[in-house]
Design a protein around this motif. Structure first.
Motif, PDB file in Angstrom:
ATOM      1  N   GLU A 145      40.574  44.112  38.382  1.00 51.59           N
ATOM      2  CA  GLU A 145      41.012  42.697  38.347  1.00 51.59           C
ATOM      3  C   GLU A 145      42.187  42.541  38.635  1.00 51.59           C
ATOM      4  O   GLU A 145      42.825  41.529  39.064  1.00 51.59           O
ATOM      5  CB  GLU A 145      40.694  42.189  36.691  1.00 51.59           C
ATOM      6  CG  GLU A 145      39.257  41.825  36.636  1.00 51.59           C
ATOM      7  CD  GLU A 145      38.757  40.748  37.550  1.00 51.59           C
ATOM      8  OE1 GLU A 145      39.246  39.652  37.361  1.00 51.59           O
ATOM      9  OE2 GLU A 145      37.775  41.129  38.423  1.00 51.59           O
ATOM     10  N   TRP A 148      42.892  42.694  42.440  1.00 46.37           N
ATOM     11  CA  TRP A 148      42.379  41.355  42.901  1.00 46.37           C
ATOM     12  C   TRP A 148      43.640  40.152  42.891  1.00 46.37           C
ATOM     13  O   TRP A 148      43.779  39.519  43.908  1.00 46.37           O
ATOM     14  CB  TRP A 148      41.110  40.934  42.353  1.00 46.37           C
ATOM     15  CG  TRP A 148      40.766  39.594  42.787  1.00 46.37           C
ATOM     16  CD1 TRP A 148      40.137  39.142  43.894  1.00 46.37           C
ATOM     17  CD2 TRP A 148      40.913  38.265  42.116  1.00 46.37           C
ATOM     18  NE1 TRP A 148      40.178  37.662  44.024  1.00 46.37           N
ATOM     19  CE2 TRP A 148      40.526  37.346  42.747  1.00 46.37           C
ATOM     20  CE3 TRP A 148      41.443  38.020  40.702  1.00 46.37           C
ATOM     21  CZ2 TRP A 148      40.556  35.851  42.243  1.00 46.37           C
ATOM     22  CZ3 TRP A 148      41.679  36.705  40.432  1.00 46.37           C
ATOM     23  CH2 TRP A 148      41.361  35.542  41.001  1.00 46.37           C
ATOM     24  N   TYR A 159      46.430  33.753  36.071  1.00 45.95           N
ATOM     25  CA  TYR A 159      45.007  34.527  36.073  1.00 45.95           C
ATOM     26  C   TYR A 159      43.800  33.767  35.894  1.00 45.95           C
ATOM     27  O   TYR A 159      42.716  33.647  36.364  1.00 45.95           O
ATOM     28  CB  TYR A 159      45.117  35.833  35.515  1.00 45.95           C
ATOM     29  CG  TYR A 159      44.177  36.787  35.485  1.00 45.95           C
ATOM     30  CD1 TYR A 159      43.544  37.173  36.538  1.00 45.95           C
ATOM     31  CD2 TYR A 159      42.963  36.580  34.395  1.00 45.95           C
ATOM     32  CE1 TYR A 159      42.257  37.691  36.808  1.00 45.95           C
ATOM     33  CE2 TYR A 159      41.882  37.035  34.651  1.00 45.95           C
ATOM     34  CZ  TYR A 159      41.514  37.672  35.814  1.00 45.95           C
ATOM     35  OH  TYR A 159      40.203  38.423  35.616  1.00 45.95           O
ATOM     36  N   ALA A 163      40.852  32.962  38.037  1.00 43.37           N
ATOM     37  CA  ALA A 163      39.721  33.732  38.090  1.00 43.37           C
ATOM     38  C   ALA A 163      38.341  32.869  37.880  1.00 43.37           C
ATOM     39  O   ALA A 163      37.321  33.050  38.430  1.00 43.37           O
ATOM     40  CB  ALA A 163      39.733  34.580  36.708  1.00 43.37           C
ATOM     41  N   ALA A 166      37.514  31.364  41.135  1.00 41.93           N
ATOM     42  CA  ALA A 166      36.872  32.343  42.220  1.00 41.93           C
ATOM     43  C   ALA A 166      35.673  32.831  41.523  1.00 41.93           C
ATOM     44  O   ALA A 166      35.089  33.663  42.050  1.00 41.93           O
ATOM     45  CB  ALA A 166      37.793  33.506  42.231  1.00 41.93           C
ATOM     46  N   ARG A 168      35.190  34.949  39.002  1.00 42.83           N
ATOM     47  CA  ARG A 168      35.076  36.279  38.743  1.00 42.83           C
ATOM     48  C   ARG A 168      34.082  36.574  37.775  1.00 42.83           C
ATOM     49  O   ARG A 168      34.363  36.028  36.545  1.00 42.83           O
ATOM     50  CB  ARG A 168      36.700  36.744  38.446  1.00 42.83           C
ATOM     51  CG  ARG A 168      37.780  36.573  39.694  1.00 42.83           C
ATOM     52  CD  ARG A 168      37.199  37.280  40.712  1.00 42.83           C
ATOM     53  NE  ARG A 168      37.580  38.687  40.648  1.00 42.83           N
ATOM     54  CZ  ARG A 168      37.550  39.570  41.292  1.00 42.83           C
ATOM     55  NH1 ARG A 168      37.040  39.415  42.573  1.00 42.83           N
ATOM     56  NH2 ARG A 168      37.677  40.718  41.156  1.00 42.83           N
ATOM     57  N   GLU A 169      33.565  37.829  37.628  1.00 44.25           N
ATOM     58  CA  GLU A 169      32.962  38.583  36.459  1.00 44.25           C
ATOM     59  C   GLU A 169      33.981  39.385  35.870  1.00 44.25           C
ATOM     60  O   GLU A 169      34.106  40.580  36.339  1.00 44.25           O
ATOM     61  CB  GLU A 169      31.670  39.067  37.079  1.00 44.25           C
ATOM     62  CG  GLU A 169      30.544  38.195  37.570  1.00 44.25           C
ATOM     63  CD  GLU A 169      29.720  37.733  36.611  1.00 44.25           C
ATOM     64  OE1 GLU A 169      29.926  38.064  35.114  1.00 44.25           O
ATOM     65  OE2 GLU A 169      28.952  36.748  36.908  1.00 44.25           O
ATOM     66  N   THR A 170      34.562  38.934  34.915  1.00 43.58           N
ATOM     67  CA  THR A 170      35.681  39.753  34.418  1.00 43.58           C
ATOM     68  C   THR A 170      35.119  40.712  33.289  1.00 43.58           C
ATOM     69  O   THR A 170      34.348  40.214  32.535  1.00 43.58           O
ATOM     70  CB  THR A 170      36.649  38.991  33.784  1.00 43.58           C
ATOM     71  OG1 THR A 170      35.990  38.033  32.641  1.00 43.58           O
ATOM     72  CG2 THR A 170      37.369  37.818  34.724  1.00 43.58           C
ATOM     73  N   PHE A 263      35.336  40.738  46.734  1.00 40.31           N
ATOM     74  CA  PHE A 263      35.725  41.217  45.117  1.00 40.31           C
ATOM     75  C   PHE A 263      37.027  41.697  45.053  1.00 40.31           C
ATOM     76  O   PHE A 263      37.585  41.964  43.871  1.00 40.31           O
ATOM     77  CB  PHE A 263      34.680  41.928  44.629  1.00 40.31           C
ATOM     78  CG  PHE A 263      34.561  43.362  45.254  1.00 40.31           C
ATOM     79  CD1 PHE A 263      35.106  44.177  44.478  1.00 40.31           C
ATOM     80  CD2 PHE A 263      33.702  43.459  46.377  1.00 40.31           C
ATOM     81  CE1 PHE A 263      34.976  45.752  45.228  1.00 40.31           C
ATOM     82  CE2 PHE A 263      33.622  44.913  46.737  1.00 40.31           C
ATOM     83  CZ  PHE A 263      34.589  45.959  46.280  1.00 40.31           C
ATOM     84  N   GLN A 538      27.898  34.473  47.449  1.00 41.64           N
ATOM     85  CA  GLN A 538      27.792  35.681  46.669  1.00 41.64           C
ATOM     86  C   GLN A 538      26.333  36.366  47.196  1.00 41.64           C
ATOM     87  O   GLN A 538      26.433  37.689  47.609  1.00 41.64           O
ATOM     88  CB  GLN A 538      27.846  35.729  45.261  1.00 41.64           C
ATOM     89  CG  GLN A 538      29.037  35.520  44.642  1.00 41.64           C
ATOM     90  CD  GLN A 538      29.061  35.453  42.988  1.00 41.64           C
ATOM     91  OE1 GLN A 538      27.913  34.816  42.556  1.00 41.64           O
ATOM     92  NE2 GLN A 538      30.473  35.402  42.482  1.00 41.64           N
TER      93      GLN A 538
END
Length: 717
Positions: A145, A148, A159, A163, A166, A168-170, A263, A538
């Motif tokens: 992360e 990225w 962030y 995130a 975007a 994001r799967e954090t 990613f 995705q």
């Protein structure tokens, strides 16, 4: 050889599209290069042709790519073409070289900070500082992360919002990740270390904020080449723009259909929008595939033809240039252990048949899938090497070997040839060149250390490169101390050597590589595409992953999935990206095979034997050719087959098509099968019909008369 003849020699053997790329005028050039289309040859030939015609000087060229292996290949090809002085490096290597060179000026005499070879240790400490206990896996996810964010030019305070935008799967709540990110940055500064993204930023800062540095860099580098441009991230693009300084002598090479690293912050937008941002740019499309057979190319085209989104605007339809090869196979199994065991058995058969183990790869979507194949290959006594799962330089035996080699620099005489010195050093960890174990994990470890010996041989044969600013090359014999430094550098960049063994790799880590035989496994919904692919963008990236996997195969390709993860487990469907294969005579869609029959079904992806296009219609699959491709029908054989079918149908009191359809008879008369295996390869002829009619049909194809093989006889079903 004169300059003109040398330049003409560079053009010899290029196809028309490659020649257009090579001879394009100075200025912005975008080469859209499909998989296997010779992009490295095209781009190195472009550099060489311009240098040999006097358009540019090699020392003023900077070519950047994403792997040290690709950069080394560029340098090697340019040397063969007779061009010296070109700097071909990864983005990180080019930035590091410049930062080190200018460090005395930029840091006012202070020592350059140490470069971290991995974020994981510092991230673990940063997580602890904010109250998170992160194990090694969680620390790697957090490090990803942070990479990225930094590659996307996102600061810790930005962030959470970035995130969310975007999707994001954090690994933790975004606010907690931001806390770790901030603590990581503070820990680095306190310890006087930098990471790879800091190094890129330092290179940008040095140029953007110091006119004297910018002038020197831009005077040194006037012509730029960027390979794999679809993988550039915002930080790398900013460095490229700093190097350019408003100039436009830039050649980029890429393939939007191979955009699979979003990613990490990579984006194909710079490639897609290149003509818009560079008015008057020359755009060349390379579509002749020299890597894969027409059968593999046809399947790749069929998969990517369904793509949607921005990248699909630059989609290329490849044209296979190699002779025809075997059809790609689609295999279905009851569960993943059965799939892994079948793959291991086929790998063993391929190796026994003469295919080098290093020319075989098993590719999967996630590293977690590797374990089943490691176990199956070990039991089958097939050597293997992991790529992208456990990093080569993080393997215990490799780390021990590097320690042993550093110790050997103090005990092995300096005049000892490098290979002999490395072998002597590896004896301390129990390695011997003439004693490879039979297979499994022990063989894998032996092959890993053997790869270090091979690397030493290659390293000894390669001259040192010029440091920036020097006018003349200095060649010297490379010794063990130099080699240990090279290993440390490669470990930092993860530039791994080739190891003898079947490659086990994720689809992501397979990018840029190729093998004679490729197994694409686990092609089921929930795995490819992964359940984490929720947006259309995705999902499209998952489709491109399969496309990349297919185009890794030169000749032999196997695609498979299991109807359940474990014996008796919940049923699942095949990947939506697989072509919908016709099931003549069975009426079953690909993937709907009952579990008890799954291993016995061996459907194949069929390509036209004439043009190589993938065939999806049932009649075309039986014929083995497109309806528009020329027929090579043996009319006399066709008439004998029709007469035989009429007699059999009459005796059985069934319509003639129940015996064989007209399309099947045409396929038999065109393809003239000589063996039972050839019969089964014709779509619609299964084991039952082979048992009933196989010997008779083969006899007819061989020239037998209908009366000889089919007297007035009653057939029973």
């Amino acid at each position: 050889m004169g300059v003109h003849s040398a330049a003409e020699r560079v053009l010899a053997g290029l196809d028309p599209e490659q020649r257009s790329a090579v001879t394009a005028p100075a200025g912005p050039v975008c080469i859209l290069a499909g998989a296997g289309t010779g992009k490295t040859r095209a781009v190195t030939s472009r550099i060489a042709h311009r240098a040999l015609t006097g358009d540019i000087a090699g020392r003023h060229v900077l070519a950047v790519t994403f792997t040290a292996r690709a950069a080394a290949e560029m340098r090697s090809r340019l040397t063969v073409l007779g061009v010296q002085g070109v700097q071909a490096r990864t983005f990180h290597a080019a930035a590091l070289r410049q930062v080190r060179y200018f460090a005395p000026r930029l840091l006012a005499g202070r020592a350059m900070p140490e470069l971290l070879d991995s974020k994981v240790r510092v991230v673990t400490l940063a997580a602890a500082k904010v109250g998170l206990r992160a194990d090694r896996a969680a620390a790697r996810d957090l490090a990803g992360e942070i990479e990225w964010a930094k590659s996307s030019l996102v600061e810790p305070g930005e962030y959470v919002v970035a995130a969310a935008k975007a999707l994001r799967e954090t690994p933790y709540e975004p606010a907690r990740v931001a806390e770790v990110f901030d603590a990581y940055e503070r820990l680095k500064r306190g310890n006087g270390v930098i990471d790879f993204e800091d190094m890129l930023r330092a290179a940008v800062w040095g140029i953007e904020e110091h006119p004297d540095v910018a002038e020197q860099v831009r005077n040194q580098y006037r012509h730029f080449v960027v390979d794999e441009y679809q993988d550039v991230n915002p930080l790398q693009q900013r460095l490229l723009e700093a190097w350019l300084g408003g100039r436009d002598d830039l050649t980029v090479v890429g393939d939007a259909s191979q955009t699979i690293y979003s990613f990490t912050g990579a984006t194909s937008s710079y490639l897609v929008d290149f003509p818009r941002h560079h008015r008057g740019a020359t755009v060349v499309r390379l579509v002749r595939d020299y890597r894969s057979t027409p059968q593999v190319v046809g399947l790749a085209n069929a998969v990517i033809s369904q793509a949607r989104g921005a990248e699909a605007r630059l989609r290329l339809e490849l044209h296979g240039q190699r002779p025809p090869g075997p059809e790609p196979e689609l295999r279905i199994f009851t569960d993943e252990p059965a799939e892994a065991n079948a793959v291991a058995a086929r790998c063993r058969a391929l190796v026994a048949g003469g295919t080098p183990a290093r020319e075989i790869a098993v590719l999967f979507r996630t590293n977690a899938q590797s374990e089943a194949y490691e176990k199956a290959l070990t039991e089958a006594e097939v050597p293997y090497v992991l790529q992208g799962a456990e990093r080569f330089f993080e393997r215990p035996e490799v780390r021990q070997a590097m320690i042993a080699l550093r110790a050997a620099t103090r005990s092995v005489p300096g005049e000892t040839p490098l290979r002999a010195a490395v072998v002597e050093g590896l004896a301390a960890v129990g390695w011997a060149p003439d004693a490879p174990p039979a297979g499994g994990v022990a063989r894998e470890r032996w092959e890993a250390l053997a790869a270090l010996v091979q690397l030493a041989e290659e390293y000894a044969a390669t001259p040192d490169l010029l440091p920036i600013g020097e006018a003349a090359a200095v060649e010297r014999q490379r010794g063990l101390a130099d080699f240990t430094e090279e290993l440390a550098r490669r470990a930092a960049q993860q530039h791994v050597p080739t190891v003898e063994g079947v490659t086990l790799a994720s689809l992501h880590s397979a990018k840029g590589l190729e093998w004679d035989a490729v197994f694409l496994v686990g092609l089921a919904e929930g795995t490819l595409p992964t359940t984490y692919a929720k947006t259309p963008e995705q999902v499209e990236e998952e489709r491109r992953l399969l496309y990349v996997g297919i185009t890794r195969a030169r000749e032999w390709l196997w695609l498979s999935y299991a109807t359940a993860r474990s014996p008796g487990g919940r049923a699942r469907r095949p990947s939506r990206f697989l072509p919908q294969l016709d099931r003549s005579g069975g009426g079953e869609r690909a993937g709907a095979v009952p579990a008890r029959r799954a291993e016995r079904r061996r459907p194949q992806v069929v390509s036209c034997r004439i043009c190589g296009a993938t065939l999806l219609a049932g009649a075309d699959r039986k014929l083995g050719r497109c309806p528009t491709c020329p027929s090579d029908l043996d009319e006399e054989l066709y008439e004998r087959l029709r007469e035989w079918r009429q007699r059999v149908a009459g005796a059985q009191k069934v319509p003639a098509y129940v015996v064989f359809t007209d399309a099947t008879l045409t396929a038999l008369a065109e393809r003239k099968p000589a063996r039972t295996e050839d019969l089964v390869a014709i779509a619609g002829i299964g084991p039952r019909k082979v048992g009933l009619y196989g010997d008779t049909v083969l006899a007819l194809v061989a020239g037998a008369a209908v009366d000889d093989v089919c007297p007035q006889k009653t057939f029973e079903i």
